[in-house]
Design a protein around this motif. Structure first.
Motif, short mmCIF file in Angstrom:
data_model
loop_
_atom_site.label_atom_id
_atom_site.label_comp_id
_atom_site.label_asym_id
_atom_site.label_seq_id
_atom_site.Cartn_x
_atom_site.Cartn_y
_atom_site.Cartn_z
N GLU A 130 0.89 -1.11 0.16
CA GLU A 130 -0.15 -0.10 0.00
C GLU A 130 0.88 1.16 -0.17
OE1 GLU A 130 -4.18 1.28 1.99
OE2 GLU A 130 -2.72 0.15 3.17
N SER A 131 0.65 2.09 -1.06
CA SER A 131 1.38 3.34 -0.90
C SER A 131 0.39 4.53 -0.77
CB SER A 131 2.24 3.54 -2.45
OG SER A 131 2.75 2.20 -2.77
N PRO A 132 0.86 5.56 -0.05
CA PRO A 132 -0.16 6.48 -0.03
C PRO A 132 -0.43 7.49 -1.28
CG PRO A 132 1.96 7.13 1.26
CD PRO A 132 1.80 5.60 0.78
N ARG A 133 -1.49 7.75 -1.47
CA ARG A 133 -1.57 8.61 -2.70
C ARG A 133 -1.01 9.93 -2.65
NH1 ARG A 133 -5.18 8.18 -6.44
NH2 ARG A 133 -5.57 10.19 -6.65
N PRO A 134 -0.17 10.30 -3.76
CA PRO A 134 0.73 11.62 -3.50
C PRO A 134 -0.30 12.90 -3.42
CG PRO A 134 1.18 10.34 -5.62
CD PRO A 134 0.14 9.71 -5.12
N THR A 135 -0.04 13.67 -2.72
CA THR A 135 -0.62 15.11 -2.53
C THR A 135 -0.35 16.05 -3.51
OG1 THR A 135 0.91 15.61 -0.67
CG2 THR A 135 -1.20 14.51 -0.15
N LEU A 136 0.85 15.69 -4.20
CA LEU A 136 1.14 16.58 -5.30
C LEU A 136 0.03 17.01 -6.34
CD1 LEU A 136 4.93 16.04 -5.62
CD2 LEU A 136 3.93 18.14 -5.07
N ARG A 137 0.12 17.99 -6.79
CA ARG A 137 -1.03 18.44 -7.88
C ARG A 137 -0.21 19.08 -9.05
NH1 ARG A 137 -3.17 15.36 -5.81
NH2 ARG A 137 -5.16 15.06 -4.59
N TRP A 138 -1.02 19.42 -10.35
CA TRP A 138 -0.28 20.11 -11.35
C TRP A 138 0.36 21.42 -10.99
CZ3 TRP A 138 1.52 17.01 -14.32
CH2 TRP A 138 0.48 15.59 -14.94
N ALA A 139 -0.59 22.07 -9.93
CA ALA A 139 -0.27 23.51 -9.54
C ALA A 139 1.03 23.56 -8.84
CB ALA A 139 -1.37 24.07 -8.81
N ASP A 140 1.63 22.22 -8.34
CA ASP A 140 2.82 22.37 -7.69
C ASP A 140 4.21 22.54 -8.48
OD1 ASP A 140 1.55 22.30 -5.00
OD2 ASP A 140 1.21 20.24 -5.41
N ILE A 141 3.74 22.10 -9.69
CA ILE A 141 5.04 21.96 -10.95
C ILE A 141 5.14 23.43 -11.40
CG2 ILE A 141 5.84 20.86 -12.80
CD1 ILE A 141 5.10 19.01 -10.54
N GLY A 142 6.24 24.05 -11.37
CA GLY A 142 6.39 25.30 -12.21
C GLY A 142 7.10 25.02 -13.45
N GLY A 143 6.60 25.70 -14.49
CA GLY A 143 7.09 25.50 -15.85
C GLY A 143 6.89 24.13 -16.61
N TYR A 144 7.56 23.65 -17.46
CA TYR A 144 7.38 22.30 -18.23
C TYR A 144 5.79 22.34 -18.68
CZ TYR A 144 11.99 21.07 -16.15
OH TYR A 144 13.20 21.07 -15.88
N VAL A 145 5.27 23.42 -19.13
CA VAL A 145 3.99 23.23 -19.81
C VAL A 145 3.59 22.11 -20.72
CG1 VAL A 145 1.99 24.61 -21.00
CG2 VAL A 145 3.52 25.82 -19.27
N ARG A 146 4.49 22.31 -21.80
CA ARG A 146 4.28 20.79 -23.02
C ARG A 146 4.26 19.51 -22.08
NH1 ARG A 146 6.46 22.39 -27.68
NH2 ARG A 146 6.49 20.24 -28.33
N ILE A 147 5.19 19.36 -21.38
CA ILE A 147 5.49 18.05 -20.71
C ILE A 147 4.13 17.69 -19.63
CG2 ILE A 147 6.84 16.87 -18.90
CD1 ILE A 147 9.46 18.25 -19.77
N LYS A 148 3.88 18.68 -19.17
CA LYS A 148 2.45 18.52 -18.25
C LYS A 148 1.58 17.94 -19.22
CE LYS A 148 2.90 22.41 -15.63
NZ LYS A 148 2.46 23.29 -14.37
N GLN A 149 1.35 18.67 -20.55
CA GLN A 149 0.14 18.33 -21.32
C GLN A 149 0.53 17.11 -21.73
OE1 GLN A 149 0.66 21.50 -24.17
NE2 GLN A 149 -0.88 22.96 -23.15
N GLU A 150 1.49 16.57 -22.05
CA GLU A 150 1.84 15.23 -22.47
C GLU A 150 1.48 14.00 -21.53
OE1 GLU A 150 5.75 15.53 -24.24
OE2 GLU A 150 5.79 13.47 -24.81
N LEU A 151 2.01 14.54 -20.33
CA LEU A 151 1.49 13.44 -19.31
C LEU A 151 0.11 13.21 -19.17
CD1 LEU A 151 4.13 14.20 -16.59
CD2 LEU A 151 4.24 12.76 -18.29
N GLN A 152 -0.75 14.54 -18.88
CA GLN A 152 -2.07 14.54 -18.87
C GLN A 152 -2.88 13.66 -20.14
OE1 GLN A 152 -2.45 18.70 -18.89
NE2 GLN A 152 -2.64 18.68 -16.54
#
Ligand code: ATP
Length: 263
Positions: A8-30
């Motif tokens: 069992e691994s806890p669900r990460p609490t990180l969100r897209w808003a916590d990531i600065g820059g890398y707009v294209r990479i975020k889109q690719e991952l989404q």
């Protein structure tokens, strides 16, 4: 159920808003996670992507990006750190890997998150030539399990590495990590984005301009930018032990300290 408890691994609490820059990479991952967890590809008779591998230099946000993608998804997650498999679980590495994928199938939709993939899937010439070596047995177990994942659906592999050149090519074949995403050093725009995200947690004086700082931090990774806030904090305290804000001069001396340390 005991297996699920083991991993069992806890669900990460990180969100897209916590990531600065890398707009294209975020889109690719989404886009990747949408496709990988959707029923539509199979309905259309095409195979959904089964795994994504983020690679690039250390400290550039691969783990953070992967955790934000997982945190924003509706999937369960089971995490494994490559180096741990050989140190903490030496002698039972393959069995553990098999139980881990079994637990992921039981928890579908589930993401298997593998940090430091290079240490689980080192290219054959990098590991011992001996065919029965633990590294080779683990690699072939991983390849087998990933193929099983593709057949069973509902399980998506997400991996990170800063040593793509050390990874066995077999792991990149269709049905395994079939998407590769490079996370390079941040551009000036990316750094401005990262500074903006980190600035939300820091009290900044009015003379601090994020765009100027981004221009002054050429070749900094995301991790370096994070460290800069600590260095600036230390500089502020040296100038005034009761400092309440970080001023431009604190960042300037922080940058100088970091550049000195590096050269
Ligand atoms: P490694 O290959 O060494 O594991 P990595 O590429 O996975 O590194 P992370 O561990 O994700 O890098 O990032 C290092 C630190 O830098 C993290 O604490 C993270 O908060 C910060 N960081 C890096 N990139 C970004 C970013 N784009 N936005 C916000 N924070 C970032």
């Amino acid at each position: 159920p005991s297996q699920q408890l083991e991993f069992e691994s806890p669900r990460p609490t990180l969100r897209w808003a916590d990531i600065g820059g890398y707009v294209r990479i975020k889109q690719e991952l989404q886009q990747f996670i949408r496709l990988a967890t959707s029923e539509t590809p199979s309905r259309l008779g095409i195979r959904p992507p089964s795994g994504i591998l983020l690679h690039g230099p250390p400290g550039c946000g691969k783990t953070t990006l992967a955790l934000a993608m997982i945190g924003e998804s509706a999937c369960n997650v089971i995490s494994i750190r490559g180096s741990e498999l050989f140190s903490k679980y030496l002698g039972e590495s393959e069995a553990r890997l098999r139980r881990l994928f079994q637990a992921a199938r039981a928890a579908a939709p589930c993401i298997v998150f593998m940090d430091e993939v290079d240490s689980i899937a080192a290219r054959r010439e990098w590991s011992s030539v001996e065919s029965g070596s633990p590294a080779l047995r683990v690699l072939s177990t991983l390849l087998n399990e990933m193929d099983g994942v593709h057949e069973s659906r509902g399980v998506v592999a997400v991996g990170c590495t800063n040593q793509l050149d050390k990874i066995d090519d077999a792991i990149l074949r269709p049905g395994r990590f079939d998407r590769l995403v490079e996370v390079p050093l941040p551009s000036a725009d990316d750094r401005a984005g990262i500074l903006q995200v980190l600035a939300q947690r820091a009290p900044l004086a009015d003379d601090v301009c994020v765009t100027t700082l981004a221009e002054m931090t050429d070749a900094f990774s995301g991790a370096d930018v994070e460290r800069l806030f600590r260095e600036a904090g230390l500089a502020a305290m040296r100038a005034d032990p009761a400092a309440a804000v970080l001023a431009k001069r604190d960042f300037v001396s922080g940058i100088a300290a970091m550049q000195d340390g590096r050269l």
